[in-house]
Design an enzyme around this catalytic site. Sequence first.
Site, PDB file in Angstrom:
ATOM      1  N   ASP A 132     -46.507  52.511  -1.331  1.00 35.08           N
ATOM      2  CA  ASP A 132     -45.872  52.804  -0.042  1.00 35.08           C
ATOM      3  C   ASP A 132     -45.517  54.115   0.106  1.00 35.08           C
ATOM      4  O   ASP A 132     -46.713  54.971  -0.267  1.00 35.08           O
ATOM      5  CB  ASP A 132     -44.044  51.869   0.130  1.00 35.08           C
ATOM      6  N   TYR A 170     -40.916  57.859   8.294  1.00 36.70           N
ATOM      7  CA  TYR A 170     -41.864  57.819   8.732  1.00 36.70           C
ATOM      8  C   TYR A 170     -42.410  58.757  10.366  1.00 36.70           C
ATOM      9  O   TYR A 170     -42.722  59.313  10.101  1.00 36.70           O
ATOM     10  CB  TYR A 170     -41.532  56.171   9.975  1.00 36.70           C
ATOM     11  N   HIS A 183     -47.647  43.536  -1.322  1.00 44.56           N
ATOM     12  CA  HIS A 183     -46.780  44.735  -1.706  1.00 44.56           C
ATOM     13  C   HIS A 183     -45.733  45.024  -2.419  1.00 44.56           C
ATOM     14  O   HIS A 183     -46.048  46.313  -2.979  1.00 44.56           O
ATOM     15  CB  HIS A 183     -46.669  45.596  -0.205  1.00 44.56           C
TER      16      HIS A 183
END
Length: 385
Positions: A178, A305, A359
Site C-alpha cells: 500500500d 493521499y 491487501h
Amino acid sequence: MQKFPFTVDISQTVLDDLKSRLAQARWPDEVKGADWDYGTDLTYLKELVDYWQHTFDWRAQEEKINRLAHFRAEIHGSGIHFIHERGQGPQPFPIIITHGWPGSFFEQLKLIPLLTDPASHGGNPEDAFDVIIPSLPGFGFSDRPGVRGMNSTETAKLWALLMTEGLGYTRFAAAGGDIGSGVTQRLARAHPELLVGIHLTYINPSFLQPGQPNLSEAEQRYLQTIEQWSREEGAYSHLHSTKPQTLAYGLNDSPIGLAAWITEKFRAWSDCQGEVERRFSKDELLTNIMLYWVTQTLPSSIRIYYENAHAPLPLQPGQHIEVPAGIALFPKELGSPPREWAERGLRVHRWTEMPRGGHFAAMEEPELLADDLRAFFRPLRTTPA
C-alpha cells in the site's frame, strides 16, 4: 539523533469518553436487503460496536502491544514511533517494513516472530532479521505533520535517517505494501547505496506516468481493470486526495463513523469471501481502529493521499529503480499488474503469485509473506558495517 523507549499507555479518560460516545450512537437507516452494496452493513456494524462497547478489552491489547520493543525518535523535527525487534540468529539482517492505510504498525505484528526468530517457526536461523516497523508520519504514535508536504518521498528521507543515523545500519532491506510500497520504492530511488533489495506486495498503478509505449495485452487489461476498480471502489481515495479535511471532522468525532470507514476496507480488500471475520477477529479489527481513535490520527493519516497527489511521481517513463526487487502478489490485492508492467520501473529478481490472501498480507497470510521475504533476501544479504 537519539531513540527513546516508548510505552503505549492510553489515558482512562480517553477510553471513558469512547464508551460514552458508543452508548449515544445515532444510527442511520438502511435500504432493505442492502447488505454491503451501499457501504458498511448496518447489522454487522451494530454487532461490532456492541462488542466494542461491552466486550473488547483495550488494556489487554495494550499489554500485548507493549511486549514488543517500542521507541520514538526525533528526526528533522518529526517525532517517529517505531518497533525495533532484534533477530535471533548468527547474523540478523536489518529490514524496515512500512505499513499503509487503513493499516498501522499493528498490521505487521504477526510477521515479527517469523522474521526475528525463524528457527522457532520451522525456518533457518541464518534467515533472521532485525525488524524495524515505523508508524508513518501522521499515523498512530508518530507525530501528526502540521505543515504541507509530508508525502511518501519525504517519509523515505526520514526512514533513511532513522536506519543510518538513528540505528546505525549502513546496509539494510526494505519492504512494504500500500502506501508503504510507495515509500519503499522512493527509498530505493533516493538511496540505492543503502539497500540490498526491496520487497513489495503492492504496485500502485500510477507508479509510472500513463501513456507508456508498446503496452502488452496483459498491461492493457490491467489498466482497464484498474479504471473499473477506480470507478466502483475508488471514491475514498479521490476524497482523501482532494478534500481530506472535510471528511476529517466526522471521522475524528464519531468512533462509529471511523469504524465504518475502516472496516468496509478490511472486508473489501481482503481474501474473506465477503465475511470479514474469516480473516480478522473483532479484536484485531478494533485494535487497529483504536490506534486511529485514541491518537486522533485519522485526519492526519488520510492527508498523505493529498500530499502524494500533489507531488511528482517517483519515476518517469524510461526511468528505473536499480535496487533488486521482489514482488509478492496476493490474489485479492487491489489489482495485480503483469510482470512486464512492474519491470518498466523495477529490476524484478523474484515474482511470486500467492495462492491466497489480499491487501493486508501481513495480517492475512503472515507465513506466506515471511517465507517469501526470507527467500528473496537470502542471496542479497551482506554483513552490515
